[in-house]
Design a protein around this motif. Structure first.
Motif, mmCIF file in Angstrom:
data_model
loop_
_atom_site.group_PDB
_atom_site.id
_atom_site.type_symbol
_atom_site.label_atom_id
_atom_site.label_comp_id
_atom_site.label_asym_id
_atom_site.label_seq_id
_atom_site.Cartn_x
_atom_site.Cartn_y
_atom_site.Cartn_z
ATOM 1 N N VAL A 30 0.868 -1.168 0.000
ATOM 2 C CA VAL A 30 0.000 0.000 0.000
ATOM 3 C C VAL A 30 0.906 1.220 0.000
ATOM 4 O O VAL A 30 1.711 1.399 0.917
ATOM 5 C CB VAL A 30 -0.910 0.015 1.243
ATOM 6 C CG1 VAL A 30 -1.768 1.275 1.272
ATOM 7 C CG2 VAL A 30 -1.762 -1.241 1.293
ATOM 8 N N VAL A 31 0.803 2.034 -1.041
ATOM 9 C CA VAL A 31 1.635 3.224 -1.183
ATOM 10 C C VAL A 31 0.765 4.454 -0.982
ATOM 11 O O VAL A 31 -0.266 4.603 -1.641
ATOM 12 C CB VAL A 31 2.293 3.282 -2.582
ATOM 13 C CG1 VAL A 31 3.150 4.538 -2.726
ATOM 14 C CG2 VAL A 31 3.113 2.026 -2.844
ATOM 15 N N VAL A 32 1.177 5.314 -0.049
ATOM 16 C CA VAL A 32 0.497 6.592 0.155
ATOM 17 C C VAL A 32 1.368 7.662 -0.480
ATOM 18 O O VAL A 32 2.583 7.692 -0.289
ATOM 19 C CB VAL A 32 0.253 6.881 1.645
ATOM 20 C CG1 VAL A 32 -0.280 8.295 1.850
ATOM 21 C CG2 VAL A 32 -0.733 5.865 2.222
ATOM 22 N N LEU A 39 -2.800 17.946 5.935
ATOM 23 C CA LEU A 39 -1.757 18.348 6.867
ATOM 24 C C LEU A 39 -0.938 17.134 7.282
ATOM 25 O O LEU A 39 -1.452 16.010 7.369
ATOM 26 C CB LEU A 39 -2.375 18.976 8.119
ATOM 27 C CG LEU A 39 -3.165 20.266 7.909
ATOM 28 C CD1 LEU A 39 -3.839 20.681 9.204
ATOM 29 C CD2 LEU A 39 -2.249 21.358 7.392
ATOM 30 N N MET A 40 0.334 17.361 7.557
ATOM 31 C CA MET A 40 1.209 16.266 7.975
ATOM 32 C C MET A 40 0.692 15.627 9.266
ATOM 33 O O MET A 40 0.737 14.406 9.414
ATOM 34 C CB MET A 40 2.645 16.761 8.138
ATOM 35 C CG MET A 40 3.274 17.183 6.825
ATOM 36 S SD MET A 40 5.042 17.537 6.908
ATOM 37 C CE MET A 40 5.096 18.904 8.033
ATOM 38 N N LYS A 57 6.440 5.583 14.528
ATOM 39 C CA LYS A 57 6.366 4.968 13.192
ATOM 40 C C LYS A 57 5.472 5.788 12.269
ATOM 41 O O LYS A 57 5.813 6.018 11.101
ATOM 42 C CB LYS A 57 5.853 3.528 13.276
ATOM 43 C CG LYS A 57 5.823 2.841 11.930
ATOM 44 C CD LYS A 57 5.532 1.373 12.034
ATOM 45 C CE LYS A 57 5.601 0.733 10.649
ATOM 46 N NZ LYS A 57 5.484 -0.710 10.711
ATOM 47 N N ALA A 58 4.337 6.237 12.777
ATOM 48 C CA ALA A 58 3.425 7.047 11.966
ATOM 49 C C ALA A 58 4.112 8.335 11.526
ATOM 50 O O ALA A 58 3.988 8.751 10.364
ATOM 51 C CB ALA A 58 2.157 7.355 12.756
ATOM 52 N N HIS A 59 4.868 8.950 12.428
ATOM 53 C CA HIS A 59 5.575 10.186 12.108
ATOM 54 C C HIS A 59 6.651 9.936 11.048
ATOM 55 O O HIS A 59 6.794 10.713 10.101
ATOM 56 C CB HIS A 59 6.192 10.780 13.378
ATOM 57 C CG HIS A 59 6.824 12.108 13.172
ATOM 58 N ND1 HIS A 59 6.093 13.269 13.062
ATOM 59 C CD2 HIS A 59 8.126 12.461 13.032
ATOM 60 C CE1 HIS A 59 6.922 14.279 12.866
ATOM 61 N NE2 HIS A 59 8.159 13.824 12.846
ATOM 62 N N HIS A 66 6.059 13.021 2.888
ATOM 63 C CA HIS A 66 6.285 14.452 2.670
ATOM 64 C C HIS A 66 7.586 14.714 1.907
ATOM 65 O O HIS A 66 7.606 15.501 0.964
ATOM 66 C CB HIS A 66 6.306 15.171 4.020
ATOM 67 C CG HIS A 66 6.585 16.632 3.920
ATOM 68 N ND1 HIS A 66 5.690 17.520 3.361
ATOM 69 C CD2 HIS A 66 7.651 17.365 4.307
ATOM 70 C CE1 HIS A 66 6.201 18.725 3.400
ATOM 71 N NE2 HIS A 66 7.395 18.670 3.976
ATOM 72 N N ARG A 67 8.663 14.055 2.300
ATOM 73 C CA ARG A 67 9.980 14.347 1.725
ATOM 74 C C ARG A 67 10.251 13.624 0.409
ATOM 75 O O ARG A 67 10.880 14.171 -0.486
ATOM 76 C CB ARG A 67 11.073 13.990 2.730
ATOM 77 C CG ARG A 67 11.059 14.888 3.941
ATOM 78 C CD ARG A 67 12.112 14.489 4.931
ATOM 79 N NE ARG A 67 12.091 15.376 6.092
ATOM 80 C CZ ARG A 67 12.526 15.029 7.282
ATOM 81 N NH1 ARG A 67 13.034 13.835 7.494
ATOM 82 N NH2 ARG A 67 12.475 15.902 8.277
ATOM 83 N N GLU A 68 9.798 12.363 0.331
ATOM 84 C CA GLU A 68 10.113 11.552 -0.849
ATOM 85 C C GLU A 68 8.949 11.451 -1.830
ATOM 86 O O GLU A 68 9.092 10.887 -2.906
ATOM 87 C CB GLU A 68 10.564 10.159 -0.413
ATOM 88 C CG GLU A 68 11.831 10.189 0.433
ATOM 89 C CD GLU A 68 12.232 8.826 0.958
ATOM 90 O OE1 GLU A 68 11.860 7.797 0.337
ATOM 91 O OE2 GLU A 68 12.919 8.785 1.991
#
Length: 101
Positions: A30-32, A39-40, A57-59, A66-68
């Motif tokens: 599963v790719v998000v 919002l983050m 882990k969620a963070h 967000h970064r990749e």
């Protein structure tokens, strides 16, 4: 008279069963995907709420999104991964399903 064990019909049935077995045992991811809307903090909350992940882990997964631009947030059998993707859509996140490498 040909025995059932040597028949083409039995062989085709066995091949189909093997194909189904391989299809169901192959893991899916599963790719998000990152989006400009959510919002983050909300994305991390979804990962904690739906998947039951720890805050850490969620963070970490949220920062990867967000970064990749994407993060693999879960993996498993196709049916479960499809449910997870549908759930992510229900939370308003962009998610897709892909075969694991």
């Amino acid at each position: 008279m040909i025995s059932a064990a040597g028949s083409t019909l039995t062989q085709a049935g066995t091949d189909l069963d093997l194909h189904r077995s391989v299809l169901h045992s192959r893991p899916y991811q599963v790719v998000v995907w990152n989006d400009p809307v959510n919002l983050m903090s909300y994305v991390a909350w979804v990962f904690r709420s739906y998947f039951g992940y720890s805050r850490e882990k969620a963070h970490r997964l949220m920062l990867q999104v967000h970064r990749e631009g994407r993060s693999v947030v879960a993996a498993g059998p196709r049916e479960k991964a499809e449910r997870d993707v549908t759930a992510m859509h229900g939370y308003g996140l962009q998610a897709t399903l892909e075969e694991a490498e």
